[in-house]
Design an enzyme around this catalytic site. Sequence first.
Site, PDB file in Angstrom:
ATOM      1  N   GLY A  46      55.064  49.973   4.776  1.00 23.92           N
ATOM      2  CA  GLY A  46      56.071  49.458   5.703  1.00 23.92           C
ATOM      3  C   GLY A  46      56.993  50.568   6.133  1.00 23.92           C
ATOM      4  N   GLN A  51      64.619  54.219   9.180  1.00 19.38           N
ATOM      5  CA  GLN A  51      64.095  55.353   8.416  1.00 19.38           C
ATOM      6  C   GLN A  51      63.691  56.521   9.311  1.00 19.38           C
ATOM      7  OE1 GLN A  51      61.331  52.564   6.175  1.00 19.38           O
ATOM      8  NE2 GLN A  51      61.617  54.203   4.687  1.00 19.38           N
ATOM      9  N   CYS A  91      59.593  53.712  -1.892  1.00 17.84           N
ATOM     10  CA  CYS A  91      60.102  53.794  -0.527  1.00 17.84           C
ATOM     11  C   CYS A  91      59.829  55.182   0.020  1.00 17.84           C
ATOM     12  CB  CYS A  91      61.603  53.522  -0.537  1.00 17.84           C
ATOM     13  SG  CYS A  91      62.364  53.622   1.088  1.00 17.84           S
ATOM     14  N   LEU A  92      59.373  55.252   1.273  1.00 15.54           N
ATOM     15  CA  LEU A  92      59.096  56.560   1.879  1.00 15.54           C
ATOM     16  C   LEU A  92      60.375  57.402   1.983  1.00 15.54           C
ATOM     17  CD1 LEU A  92      56.630  55.505   4.728  1.00 15.54           C
ATOM     18  CD2 LEU A  92      56.070  56.572   2.526  1.00 15.54           C
ATOM     19  N   HIS A 133      62.208  44.265   1.807  1.00 14.41           N
ATOM     20  CA  HIS A 133      62.587  45.671   1.616  1.00 14.41           C
ATOM     21  C   HIS A 133      62.902  46.329   2.972  1.00 14.41           C
ATOM     22  CE1 HIS A 133      61.743  49.786  -0.328  1.00 14.41           C
ATOM     23  NE2 HIS A 133      61.771  50.045   0.962  1.00 14.41           N
ATOM     24  N   GLU A 134      62.012  46.106   3.941  1.00 14.64           N
ATOM     25  CA  GLU A 134      62.218  46.738   5.262  1.00 14.64           C
ATOM     26  C   GLU A 134      63.428  46.142   5.974  1.00 14.64           C
ATOM     27  OE1 GLU A 134      60.658  49.368   5.584  1.00 14.64           O
ATOM     28  OE2 GLU A 134      59.096  48.963   4.106  1.00 14.64           O
ATOM     29  N   HIS A 137      66.521  47.849   4.945  1.00 13.02           N
ATOM     30  CA  HIS A 137      66.750  49.119   5.657  1.00 13.02           C
ATOM     31  C   HIS A 137      67.542  48.888   6.950  1.00 13.02           C
ATOM     32  CE1 HIS A 137      64.566  52.143   3.399  1.00 13.02           C
ATOM     33  NE2 HIS A 137      63.450  51.433   3.385  1.00 13.02           N
TER      34      HIS A 137
HETATM   35 NI    NI Z   1      61.804  51.744   2.180  1.00 13.93          NI
END
Ligand code: NI
Length: 171
Positions: A46, A51, A91-92, A133-134, A137
């Site tokens: 995701g 991000q 998480c990226l 989660h997204e 963000h």
């Molecule tokens: Ni993330």
Amino acid sequence: MAQLTILEFPDPRLRTVAEPVTEFTPALRQLIDAMRATMYSAKGIGLAATQVDVHQRLLVMDVSNEQDDFQVFINPEIIQRSGEQIYEEGCLSVPSIYASVKRAEQIRVRAQDADGNSFEKDLEDLAAVCLQHEMDHLQGKLFVDYLSPLKQAMVKKKLAKQRREATASVA
Ligand code: NI
């Protein structure tokens, strides 16, 4: 397709609260394509626009094993939630850090597609985790915010060490 740069914790831009998407333009499609390429290339499941330093309510995800279930959610809202699950998240934007977070097990989300059409979708298990989660963000929130202050300090230390080592290896 150009890759976008993924912001990393503790970059303050990750704390920006995204604005609703109001125009469904070719530029929006280009952004979605670039986010798709960036997510797959980073081996993520995701990616939220926040991000990649675009502060609009837009996220992409694909939780399938085959990476053949690409989904985009624009202006997402969770309209129903039930149950609880604890999942080991990553998480990226917080590379190499994993931690257990408690979230709803099933959710119903209402969102728009790239053409601006509204839809509703039921998600559960990993897909529900990923969407929640997204969506965090988009509110400027990261999964590490759910950890105790002590664990958060450990995460910051570990990331700083990783960065020092990465710098040392190219020096
Ligand atoms: Ni993330």
